[in-house]
Enzyme design. Structure first.
Site, short mmCIF file in Angstrom:
data_model
loop_
_atom_site.label_atom_id
_atom_site.label_comp_id
_atom_site.label_asym_id
_atom_site.label_seq_id
_atom_site.Cartn_x
_atom_site.Cartn_y
_atom_site.Cartn_z
N ARG A 7 35.73 -35.11 -46.91
CA ARG A 7 34.87 -34.64 -47.94
C ARG A 7 33.56 -34.11 -47.38
NH1 ARG A 7 37.19 -39.42 -50.85
NH2 ARG A 7 35.73 -40.58 -49.60
N GLY A 8 33.22 -34.56 -46.20
CA GLY A 8 31.91 -34.23 -45.65
C GLY A 8 31.64 -32.76 -45.45
N GLU A 13 34.04 -28.35 -40.07
CA GLU A 13 33.74 -29.78 -40.04
C GLU A 13 32.26 -30.03 -40.27
OE1 GLU A 13 34.65 -32.70 -40.17
OE2 GLU A 13 36.20 -33.26 -38.77
N ASP A 14 31.94 -31.20 -40.77
CA ASP A 14 30.54 -31.57 -40.96
C ASP A 14 29.91 -32.05 -39.66
OD1 ASP A 14 32.06 -33.90 -40.97
OD2 ASP A 14 31.01 -34.82 -42.65
N ASP A 31 31.88 -36.23 -33.53
CA ASP A 31 31.39 -37.40 -32.80
C ASP A 31 32.18 -37.56 -31.51
OD1 ASP A 31 29.32 -39.27 -33.29
OD2 ASP A 31 30.26 -39.94 -35.14
N SER A 32 33.13 -38.48 -31.52
CA SER A 32 33.93 -38.75 -30.32
C SER A 32 34.87 -37.59 -29.98
CB SER A 32 34.75 -40.02 -30.51
OG SER A 32 35.80 -39.81 -31.44
N GLY A 33 35.30 -36.85 -31.00
CA GLY A 33 36.23 -35.75 -30.81
C GLY A 33 37.68 -36.17 -30.99
N THR A 60 39.35 -37.55 -33.59
CA THR A 60 39.95 -37.09 -34.85
C THR A 60 40.19 -35.59 -34.80
OG1 THR A 60 38.86 -38.86 -36.07
CG2 THR A 60 39.65 -36.97 -37.35
N LEU A 61 39.18 -34.85 -34.39
CA LEU A 61 39.29 -33.40 -34.33
C LEU A 61 40.40 -32.96 -33.39
CD1 LEU A 61 38.21 -30.67 -35.25
CD2 LEU A 61 36.61 -30.77 -33.33
N LYS A 115 27.49 -34.07 -32.16
CA LYS A 115 26.89 -35.24 -31.51
C LYS A 115 27.54 -35.36 -30.13
CE LYS A 115 26.04 -38.70 -34.43
NZ LYS A 115 26.19 -40.02 -35.11
N PHE A 167 22.55 -42.26 -36.45
CA PHE A 167 23.34 -42.43 -37.66
C PHE A 167 22.72 -41.55 -38.74
CE2 PHE A 167 25.03 -45.92 -40.75
CZ PHE A 167 25.99 -45.04 -41.22
N ASP A 226 28.04 -38.67 -45.92
CA ASP A 226 27.78 -39.78 -46.82
C ASP A 226 27.23 -41.00 -46.10
OD1 ASP A 226 30.28 -42.12 -46.91
OD2 ASP A 226 30.56 -40.32 -45.70
N ARG A 279 25.51 -37.59 -50.35
CA ARG A 279 26.01 -36.31 -49.82
C ARG A 279 25.18 -35.14 -50.36
NH1 ARG A 279 31.19 -36.97 -47.51
NH2 ARG A 279 32.31 -38.79 -48.25
#
Length: 185
Positions: free
Chosen positions: A46-47, A103-104, A107-109, A111-112, A135, A156, A163, A169
């Site tokens: 949703r981001g 993408e919003d 981070d770690s990469g 998921t992407l 990030k 953070f 969110d 949001r």
């Protein structure tokens, strides 16, 4: 419900800077895909919705919009579990299309990277990533980012689509959470 000002440490990116950069990204995409007859923007829910809705207003070439929902976060939503679940898949066939994954935040990469593997298997003509926030110091897995709004420190953040426990949001800026004050409440 708590007021976000109770735990806002700082405004990291002001609304004007966000809107200026989104317009620049839209112009870049329009230029890069000026000859494409099959541009598809895929938003990760949703981001990414707020970013996408502002971004497409600045893209001057014809394009379709699709949505995916993926889950890789535990109940704390701060750390990815590394296990990716597709909770909403595409309705459109992306074979031989120019695809931009919107993408919003990256981070770690992990998921992407999983989503890119899934989409690559569907044989798009091209596939790239447009993220509002990178990030990069938290990166664990290499992911190629073609369009980046802002590279941010390992803080953070919330607002402008991101969110905090499914709230806030709608804020027009990206803010940093004061984690000590947030935990107190």
């Amino acid at each position: 419900m708590r007021d976000y000002k109770d735990f806002l440490a700082e405004v990291l990116i002001e609304p004007e800077a966000l809107q200026k950069r989104v317009a620049e990204l839209g112009a870049l995409i329009s230029h890069d895909y000026r000859d494409s007859d099959a541009l598809v923007l895929i938003c990760i829910l949703r981001g990414g919705v707020l970013f996408l809705s502002d971004l497409i207003r600045h893209i001057t070439v014809p394009h379709a919009v699709e949505f995916m929902a993926v889950s890789s976060y535990g109940s704390g939503k701060r750390e990815s579990t590394g296990q990716v679940r597709i909770t909403l898949d595409l309705n459109m066939n992306i074979h031989d299309k120019d695809v931009i994954l919107v993408e919003d935040i990256i981070d770690s990469g992990r998921t992407l990277a999983s989503v890119l593997d899934l989409l690559s298997a569907r044989k798009p003509r091209s596939l790239c990533v447009c993220t509002l926030l990178d990030k990069s110091e938290r990166r664990e897995v290499y992911v190629p980012l073609r369009y980046v709004g802002f590279t941010i420190p390992n803080k953070f953040v919330f607002g402008y689509g991101l969110d905090l426990d499914e709230l806030y949001r709608n804020l027009p800026f990206v803010g940093v959470v004061d984690e000590d004050r947030y935990r107190e409440g």
